[in-house]
Design a protein around this motif. Structure first.
Motif, PDB file in Angstrom:
ATOM      1  N   GLY A 183      -4.474   1.279  -4.442  1.00 35.79           N
ATOM      2  CA  GLY A 183      -5.519   0.268  -4.458  1.00 35.79           C
ATOM      3  C   GLY A 183      -5.841  -0.103  -5.886  1.00 35.79           C
ATOM      4  N   CYS A 184      -7.068  -0.447  -6.129  1.00 41.02           N
ATOM      5  CA  CYS A 184      -7.504  -0.835  -7.468  1.00 41.02           C
ATOM      6  C   CYS A 184      -7.308   0.320  -8.446  1.00 41.02           C
ATOM      7  CB  CYS A 184      -8.982  -1.214  -7.407  1.00 41.02           C
ATOM      8  SG  CYS A 184      -9.696  -1.577  -9.009  1.00 41.02           S
ATOM      9  N   PHE A 185      -6.685   0.037  -9.582  1.00 38.11           N
ATOM     10  CA  PHE A 185      -6.416   1.119 -10.534  1.00 38.11           C
ATOM     11  C   PHE A 185      -7.679   1.701 -11.131  1.00 38.11           C
ATOM     12  CE2 PHE A 185      -4.519  -2.395 -13.527  1.00 38.11           C
ATOM     13  CZ  PHE A 185      -5.758  -2.988 -13.734  1.00 38.11           C
ATOM     14  N   GLU A 218      -0.875  -2.320  -8.907  1.00 37.55           N
ATOM     15  CA  GLU A 218      -1.811  -1.728  -9.861  1.00 37.55           C
ATOM     16  C   GLU A 218      -1.608  -0.215  -9.755  1.00 37.55           C
ATOM     17  OE1 GLU A 218      -5.919  -2.824  -9.690  1.00 37.55           O
ATOM     18  OE2 GLU A 218      -5.471  -4.962  -9.610  1.00 37.55           O
ATOM     19  N   VAL A 219      -1.314   0.419 -10.883  1.00 42.07           N
ATOM     20  CA  VAL A 219      -1.024   1.849 -10.902  1.00 42.07           C
ATOM     21  C   VAL A 219      -1.720   2.511 -12.078  1.00 42.07           C
ATOM     22  CG1 VAL A 219       1.232   1.568  -9.794  1.00 42.07           C
ATOM     23  CG2 VAL A 219       1.083   1.587 -12.294  1.00 42.07           C
ATOM     24  N   THR A 241      -2.982   2.496   5.205  1.00 41.64           N
ATOM     25  CA  THR A 241      -3.151   1.042   5.315  1.00 41.64           C
ATOM     26  C   THR A 241      -2.140   0.341   4.415  1.00 41.64           C
ATOM     27  OG1 THR A 241      -4.895   1.096   3.633  1.00 41.64           O
ATOM     28  CG2 THR A 241      -5.591   1.130   5.927  1.00 41.64           C
ATOM     29  N   MET A 242      -1.395  -0.569   4.978  1.00 42.45           N
ATOM     30  CA  MET A 242      -0.363  -1.293   4.247  1.00 42.45           C
ATOM     31  C   MET A 242      -1.008  -2.381   3.391  1.00 42.45           C
ATOM     32  SD  MET A 242       2.898  -1.631   3.641  1.00 42.45           S
ATOM     33  CE  MET A 242       3.755  -0.797   4.938  1.00 42.45           C
ATOM     34  N   ASN A 243      -0.769  -2.291   2.089  1.00 44.80           N
ATOM     35  CA  ASN A 243      -1.208  -3.334   1.152  1.00 44.80           C
ATOM     36  C   ASN A 243      -2.708  -3.613   1.226  1.00 44.80           C
ATOM     37  OD1 ASN A 243       1.469  -3.617   0.344  1.00 44.80           O
ATOM     38  ND2 ASN A 243       1.860  -5.229   1.839  1.00 44.80           N
ATOM     39  N   ARG A 244      -3.482  -2.532   1.369  1.00 39.72           N
ATOM     40  CA  ARG A 244      -4.931  -2.714   1.474  1.00 39.72           C
ATOM     41  C   ARG A 244      -5.648  -1.418   1.153  1.00 39.72           C
ATOM     42  NH1 ARG A 244      -7.911  -6.139   5.387  1.00 39.72           N
ATOM     43  NH2 ARG A 244     -10.022  -5.814   4.695  1.00 39.72           N
ATOM     44  N   GLN A 245      -6.748  -1.561   0.420  1.00 38.43           N
ATOM     45  CA  GLN A 245      -7.694  -0.470   0.214  1.00 38.43           C
ATOM     46  C   GLN A 245      -9.073  -1.105   0.305  1.00 38.43           C
ATOM     47  OE1 GLN A 245      -7.163   2.997  -0.146  1.00 38.43           O
ATOM     48  NE2 GLN A 245      -5.169   2.294   0.543  1.00 38.43           N
ATOM     49  N   GLY A 246      -9.768  -0.851   1.386  1.00 37.17           N
ATOM     50  CA  GLY A 246     -11.083  -1.452   1.582  1.00 37.17           C
ATOM     51  C   GLY A 246     -10.982  -2.966   1.576  1.00 37.17           C
ATOM     52  N   GLN A 248      -0.288  -5.805  -4.335  1.00 41.97           N
ATOM     53  CA  GLN A 248      -0.637  -5.160  -5.604  1.00 41.97           C
ATOM     54  C   GLN A 248      -1.533  -3.936  -5.388  1.00 41.97           C
ATOM     55  OE1 GLN A 248      -1.677  -8.153  -4.557  1.00 41.97           O
ATOM     56  NE2 GLN A 248      -3.671  -8.703  -5.365  1.00 41.97           N
ATOM     57  N   TYR A 249      -2.094  -3.793  -4.189  1.00 40.90           N
ATOM     58  CA  TYR A 249      -2.972  -2.673  -3.873  1.00 40.90           C
ATOM     59  C   TYR A 249      -2.284  -1.638  -2.973  1.00 40.90           C
ATOM     60  CZ  TYR A 249      -6.412  -5.928  -5.676  1.00 40.90           C
ATOM     61  OH  TYR A 249      -7.094  -6.810  -6.475  1.00 40.90           O
TER      62      TYR A 249
END
Length: 183
Positions: free
Chosen positions: A14-16, A59-60, A87-92, A98-99
């Motif tokens: 998700g967001c770095f 984002e890593v 969750t594929m390609n999603r965090q919250g 990119q997530y």
């Protein structure tokens, strides 16, 4: 003179900003750098380009750690339990490739450990883990204002709403691995 035999891990969940804030709390972690990797677009990507979802980058964070204090496996367990790897390609609310949940390995031993951790941790989730395991190619350091984001912006809305609860969960789940300093 520094005689430490440090290793590097590269992960995205998700967001770095979130992943950086979590992994900075661990004993044995020397440095965490936010950045981008895994894309196919030419040149050095910018945050704006990566956020478009068109570059293919994730984002890593790149983590420099002392394996005599924290093992790569333990670092990955903390990583895998600090975000939703199902969750594929999603965090919250963050949506897009990119997530994605991803472990970029630096050698075959890291690849094997990543696959083992995913299998072991997977038993605790109701849905299958979708974390990608890929070789690291080129890591691009993110812009300066992304580095140490939580430490520099603790009262910012995203930080207090998203990152602070992740750190509270971290303290409950992995207290024995944390630095003895306030967040």
């Amino acid at each position: 003179m520094n005689n430490k035999n440090l290793e590097i891990a590269t992960v995205g969940g998700g967001c770095f900003w979130c992943v950086e804030a979590v992994l900075q709390q661990l004993k044995g972690v020397e440095k965490v750098v936010s950045g981008y990797t895994g894309g196919k677009a030419p040149g050095r990507p910018t945050y704006r380009e990566v956020c478009s979802g068109l570059t293919g980058h994730a984002e890593v964070v790149q983590v420099t750690f002392d394996p005599s204090i924290i093992s790569y496996k333990d670092l990955l367990v903390v990583f895998m339990t600090s975000h939703d790897p199902t969750t594929m390609n999603r965090q919250g609310a963050d949506v897009g490739s990119q997530y994605r949940s991803v472990i970029y390995y630096h050698n075959e031993a890291q690849k094997e450990t990543a696959e083992t951790v995913i299998k072991e941790v997977g038993e605790y989730y109701d849905s299958p883990i979708v974390t990608e395991v890929s070789p690291l190619e080129t890591f691009y350091e993110a812009e300066d204002y992304h580095q140490d984001y939580y430490r520099n912006n603790t009262s910012q809305g995203y930080c207090s709403a998203v990152i602070t609860p992740k750190l509270a969960k971290l303290r409950k789940m992995h207290a024995d691995m944390l630095l003895d300093i306030p967040v």
